[in-house]
Motif scaffolding. Sequence first.
Motif: not given
Length: 315
Positions: A102-121
Amino acid sequence: MYYHRAFLLLFVLIPMICNGAINQHEPIKIILNNWTSQIVLSQVTGELLASQGFKVEFVDSSVSDQWGGLAHGILHLQMEVWEGTMSDKFNHMVNTGRVVDAGTHSAKTREEWWYPSYVEKVCPGLPDWKALGRCAALFSRNGSQGKGVYIAGPWEKPDAARIRALNLNFTTLAVKKGDDLWVQLKAAVESQMPIVLFNWTPNWVESRYDGKFIEFPKYAPECETDPAWGVNSKFVYDCGNPKDGWLKKAVWAQFEKKWPCAFTIVKKISLSNNQIAEAAAYVDVDGLSHTEAAKRWMLNNRSIWQSWLAASCTK
């Protein structure tokens, strides 16, 4: 009280733009899944269809069960079909004629493992997945025997297969409901504890927390079917999920024939990443109920949904 009266006035002012006889006997059954944006936007859609005289019923359904419901006309409408987790079943159902795109939204999606930036330290090299492998012990928890723990959602995904294919020293811990992910995230952020969990976009998290998706090997369809493809020649799923994926709407195969005007409206509905994130934030950040969030979204986005009702059509 003013808030609710204002919402009611929206529909007093909406013209009945759909002409012809209204099917008064059978409601349009709209699927409600177990994540915020899908529920809120489904309720927005229900309000729009109800404003045009259609009967609407909301039905709770898991992602796995919804396909049988749609195929047999027990359920009629799904407003958020995500490429990353639903494409195989959706494409199969469309190809066999049991479900209609029934059609496609304009949004682009991604589903993935994710972490808060402080973990990079504490884990240099992120967001590269190889760095995650080297830092696995930082993500361990009581009972994980030194393995890193990935906090998974309640939805069926090939995380265990990916861990095996990429030889990651991780195990998964699945929460019972989507909102539990944010409980885990909030607790980790408050204590600055390393965490990696399932996340997606569009979602309210990106507007409140700084973080990144893990960059696994680039996705290709062969990753899911051909062990010889990719970095591990023995196993499938040695890759990440698709980036810039589509977000579609799906309906029962007889939906257009039974409710042509409603089908026209559903086809016109198209939402951006920001619009979807806004709808989710009303619940997950501001604390509104799903119904209240749908009302607020409609009050704040009147010109958008009015454009979906702009053309006359026949029920």
